[in-house]
Design a protein around this motif. Structure first.
Motif, short mmCIF file in Angstrom:
data_model
loop_
_atom_site.label_atom_id
_atom_site.label_comp_id
_atom_site.label_asym_id
_atom_site.label_seq_id
_atom_site.Cartn_x
_atom_site.Cartn_y
_atom_site.Cartn_z
N ILE A 165 -12.49 9.64 -18.49
CA ILE A 165 -13.90 9.85 -18.14
C ILE A 165 -14.21 9.33 -16.74
CG2 ILE A 165 -16.26 9.18 -18.72
CD1 ILE A 165 -15.50 9.26 -21.64
N GLN A 166 -13.79 8.10 -16.45
CA GLN A 166 -14.11 7.54 -15.14
C GLN A 166 -13.33 8.22 -14.03
OE1 GLN A 166 -12.10 5.28 -13.05
NE2 GLN A 166 -10.35 5.99 -14.23
N ARG A 167 -12.20 8.85 -14.38
CA ARG A 167 -11.44 9.60 -13.37
C ARG A 167 -12.14 10.91 -13.02
NH1 ARG A 167 -9.72 11.69 -9.72
NH2 ARG A 167 -7.57 12.04 -9.05
N ILE A 168 -12.85 11.51 -13.98
CA ILE A 168 -13.54 12.77 -13.72
C ILE A 168 -14.84 12.54 -12.97
CG2 ILE A 168 -14.63 14.76 -14.81
CD1 ILE A 168 -12.69 14.46 -17.12
N LEU A 169 -15.60 11.51 -13.37
CA LEU A 169 -16.93 11.28 -12.78
C LEU A 169 -16.78 10.54 -11.46
CD1 LEU A 169 -18.96 10.34 -15.97
CD2 LEU A 169 -18.61 12.58 -14.93
N ILE A 170 -16.40 11.25 -10.43
CA ILE A 170 -16.25 10.73 -9.07
C ILE A 170 -17.21 11.49 -8.16
CG2 ILE A 170 -14.67 10.49 -7.12
CD1 ILE A 170 -12.43 10.05 -9.03
N HIS A 171 -17.86 10.77 -7.28
CA HIS A 171 -18.90 11.37 -6.44
C HIS A 171 -18.34 12.42 -5.49
CE1 HIS A 171 -22.97 11.27 -4.70
NE2 HIS A 171 -22.36 11.53 -3.55
N VAL A 172 -17.16 12.18 -4.93
CA VAL A 172 -16.57 13.10 -3.95
C VAL A 172 -15.89 14.25 -4.70
CG1 VAL A 172 -14.99 13.32 -2.02
CG2 VAL A 172 -16.23 11.17 -2.38
N PRO A 173 -16.27 15.50 -4.48
CA PRO A 173 -15.68 16.61 -5.25
C PRO A 173 -14.18 16.76 -5.04
CG PRO A 173 -17.70 17.31 -4.16
CD PRO A 173 -17.36 15.96 -3.61
N ALA A 174 -13.69 16.50 -3.82
CA ALA A 174 -12.27 16.69 -3.55
C ALA A 174 -11.39 15.70 -4.29
CB ALA A 174 -12.01 16.61 -2.04
N GLN A 175 -11.93 14.56 -4.71
CA GLN A 175 -11.14 13.55 -5.39
C GLN A 175 -11.11 13.72 -6.91
OE1 GLN A 175 -12.50 9.68 -4.20
NE2 GLN A 175 -12.02 9.99 -2.04
N ARG A 176 -11.85 14.67 -7.43
CA ARG A 176 -11.82 14.89 -8.87
C ARG A 176 -10.51 15.56 -9.29
NH1 ARG A 176 -17.77 17.51 -8.59
NH2 ARG A 176 -18.86 15.61 -7.88
N PRO A 177 -10.06 15.32 -10.51
CA PRO A 177 -8.79 15.90 -10.94
C PRO A 177 -8.92 17.40 -11.18
CG PRO A 177 -9.82 14.76 -12.76
CD PRO A 177 -10.67 14.47 -11.55
N THR A 178 -7.79 18.07 -11.18
CA THR A 178 -7.76 19.48 -11.52
C THR A 178 -7.68 19.64 -13.04
OG1 THR A 178 -5.35 19.56 -11.35
CG2 THR A 178 -6.62 20.00 -9.34
N ILE A 179 -7.80 20.86 -13.49
CA ILE A 179 -7.72 21.12 -14.93
C ILE A 179 -6.32 20.77 -15.44
CG2 ILE A 179 -7.97 22.85 -16.72
CD1 ILE A 179 -10.58 22.16 -15.44
N ASP A 180 -5.28 21.04 -14.67
CA ASP A 180 -3.92 20.70 -15.10
C ASP A 180 -3.74 19.20 -15.22
OD1 ASP A 180 -3.08 23.34 -15.26
OD2 ASP A 180 -2.53 23.43 -13.15
N ASP A 181 -4.33 18.41 -14.29
CA ASP A 181 -4.25 16.96 -14.41
C ASP A 181 -4.92 16.47 -15.68
OD1 ASP A 181 -2.91 16.84 -12.00
OD2 ASP A 181 -4.71 16.47 -10.82
N MET A 182 -6.03 17.05 -16.01
CA MET A 182 -6.73 16.64 -17.23
C MET A 182 -5.95 17.04 -18.48
SD MET A 182 -10.41 17.85 -15.73
CE MET A 182 -11.38 17.63 -17.20
N LEU A 183 -5.29 18.18 -18.44
CA LEU A 183 -4.46 18.60 -19.58
C LEU A 183 -3.25 17.69 -19.77
CD1 LEU A 183 -4.55 22.49 -19.20
CD2 LEU A 183 -5.49 21.17 -21.10
N ASN A 184 -2.77 17.10 -18.67
CA ASN A 184 -1.61 16.20 -18.75
C ASN A 184 -1.99 14.75 -19.02
OD1 ASN A 184 0.20 18.30 -18.22
ND2 ASN A 184 -0.02 18.06 -16.00
#
Length: 576
Positions: A304-323
């Motif tokens: 959760i805290q990895r996804i909710l980041i203010h800078v859009p470029a630093q958010r994870p991709t869908i593949d990162d979240m699946l892994n």
């Protein structure tokens, strides 16, 4: 004198004379057969044109095309959703219920923006087809209305399920969240973004299966994944910070942020950013302060805290979240809670008195309730602008529950300070991560098989329903659910049934019994969803896939699931 007289013989005494006559052949007998019965499709279309009862139902709004309304589901600003039954498949063997979205074009207030949203929803649903995306069957257009016929999801909205029944357990939320990730990944791979992901637009097909719906704000990225958009859309509680602060934004990170808010709502039961007004909500999102409850497991907190980041470029991709470990190992969260619960639980003391034991049934508390009551972890303060580097860069690293160590409770600032000291002492090869009172050792990314706990974990030989896998070629059912090719939406342009897959082959056989031939299917293909024949084809395909999925579930339950045993508690009373 006798007179001579000629006596003529009577007809009875007249001797027959033999004469040869030629017999003419008789015409062949003709057997009258009743006419062949009219196929159901032709009978229905003729009734719509000639039967006054059908015309009256169309006039009063009880029927449209091959669908007959049987109830109301919901209502929006410019549309209403009704429940209907497909009359063609009902005559044969099915009673397929569908949801029909009725958009009134003549209603005052329906502007050009709403019409663009309607056309965008139709175009998106026609291009994306996935097991976790709502399926479009047919589009019926009249002079003043447009009818969107989609599949009916019996379970309703995820929002109602959580608000009425409370937050989901993490072992249940992880598979559902994975299905959302797969649906959004499929959309992004085709160049579409949703831009309105929220709990109200997630429909529950069953307890462990969902579908993403409502594509009115979706759009196609014609200029690539980095195309900049400038339309503010979606629900404000799920809106990313860049929607409030910037003039332009990129679509994919906006969907990722909404997925993080939705995951928080699934496991916590409320929203991370709350305010009574829209300006207050905007200020809360831009400030970025939110709390993570202490009873959540470490893999869930890190994701959760990895996804909710203010800078859009630093958010994870869908593949990162699946892994991430929260998605790949659903039962790890429960194991971590059970392991730490065992560390904090003291063994029961035996009584020295003679006691009488009585068996009483008791409703056992859930693992989360016992964990929150015994461990009592404080909430963790988070901020979308000031991210802890350990949390951000290590959310994919595996956690081993056996390496957990108990720490005395403290505040979030004390834990961050202790975390910094531990990081310095550990060196660059390993790092220590704190969540509440639990310290976890973070190792590099590995592909080790999942380990079971010896203390408090499941038994060695016990089967877990989340790890059950049935072979695709199992003879007990037809695996139609895995077939998601182009035949799901449109039939293959061929008359040779031997070249079709098993799903389309059986669908065409059923349609032939209903009066829809293969040639009729091929002729109606260019019309797409605006043809009632294509609508019937998609409904039959959807029914076959649903039956296949139900058969697969029944096989898994029959082969692997064990009956639950009622837990009893021994109540003791001392007799002095």
């Amino acid at each position: 004198m006798r007179s001579s007289a000629t006596v003529k013989p009577s007809p009875q005494t007249q001797t027959p004379t033999t004469t040869t006559t030629t017999s003419t052949p008789l015409p062949p007998l003709t057997i009258c057969q009743p006419p062949a019965p009219t196929p159901p499709y032709q009978r229905l279309t003729k009734a719509l044109q000639c039967d006054p009862r059908c015309g009256h139902e169309v006039t009063i709004g009880r029927r449209i095309g091959l669908y007959r309304f049987c109830g109301d589901i919901g209502r929006g600003n410019f549309s209403k959703v009704k429940l209907a039954v497909h009359q063609l498949t009902r005559l044969f063997r099915f009673a397929d219920k569908v949801a029909i979205k009725v958009v009134d074009l003549d209603r005052a207030g329906l502007d050009a923006k709403a019409l663009r949203m309607l056309s965008s929803e139709i175009a998106t649903l026609e291009c994306v087809h996935h097991p976790n995306i709502l399926r479009l069957f047919e589009v019926v257009e009249t002079l003043g209305r447009v009818y969107l016929v989609t599949e009916w999801i019996r379970g309703g909205e995820l929002y109602n399920h959580i608000t009425q029944g409370g937050p989901l357990r993490e072992i249940h939320a992880a598979p559902l969240f994975k299905q959302l990730l797969l649906a959004v990944k499929h959309m992004h791979s085709l160049g579409y973004v949703h831009r309105d992901i929220k709990a109200e637009n997630v429909l529950l097909l069953s307890e462990d299966r969902l579908k993403l719906a409502d594509f009115g704000f979706s759009t196609q990225l014609i200029n690539g994944a980095n195309q900049k958009l400038d339309t503010f859309c979606g629900s404000p509680p799920y809106a990313a910070p860049e929607l409030f602060s910037d003039d332009h934004y990129i679509g994919a990170p906006v969907d990722v942020w909404a997925l993080g808010i939705l995951l928080y709502f699934m496991v916590v039961g409320n929203m991370p950013f709350r305010a009574p007004t829209i300006p207050g909500l905007k200020a809360a999102i831009l400030k970025g302060d939110y709390l993570l409850p202490g009873q959540l497991s470490l893999p869930c907190i890190r994701l959760i805290q990895r996804i909710l980041i203010h800078v859009p470029a630093q958010r994870p991709t869908i593949d990162d979240m699946l892994n991430s470990q929260f998605v790949t190992c659903p039962k790890l969260s429960a194991e971590l809670m059970q392991y730490e619960l065992n560390l904090h639980t003291k063994p029961a003391k035996r009584s020295i008195f003679w006691v009488r034991k009585s068996q009483r049934l008791r409703k056992t508390a859930s693992l989360r309730e016992r964990y929150a009551e015994v461990v009592k972890k404080p909430a963790i303060s988070m901020n979308t602008r000031q991210q802890n580097e350990m949390f951000v860069h290590s959310f994919l690293h595996p956690i081993e529950a056996g390496q957990a160590a108990e720490q005395p409770p403290g505040s979030a600032k004390e834990m961050e300070a202790n975390g910094g000291e531990s990081t310095k002492r550990a060196g660059p090869s390993r790092r220590y991560l704190f969540c509440g009172t639990l310290k976890k050792k973070i190792t590099p990314i590995e592909t080790e098989p999942e380990k079971q706990l010896s203390n408090g974990g499941p038994a060695a030989g016990k089967l877990n329903p989340w790890s059950v896998e049935v072979a695709d070629d199992c003879p007990l059912f037809k695996n139609y659910d895995a077939e998601t090719g182009s035949c799901v939406m449109l039939p293959t342009n061929t008359d040779d049934l031997s070249q079709l897959c098993a799903l389309e082959f059986e669908a065409r056989q059923l349609l032939a019994e209903l009066g829809v031939s293969s040639q009729m299917l091929i002729t109606a293909t260019p019309s797409g969803p605006r043809s009632d024949i294509i609508g019937a084809y998609r409904i039959v395909v959807n029914r076959l896939q649903k039956q296949s999925w139900l058969a697969r579930k029944h096989v898994e339950m029959a082969l692997h699931l064990e009956p639950k045993q009622e837990k009893r508690i021994e109540r003791q009373c001392c007799i002095l």
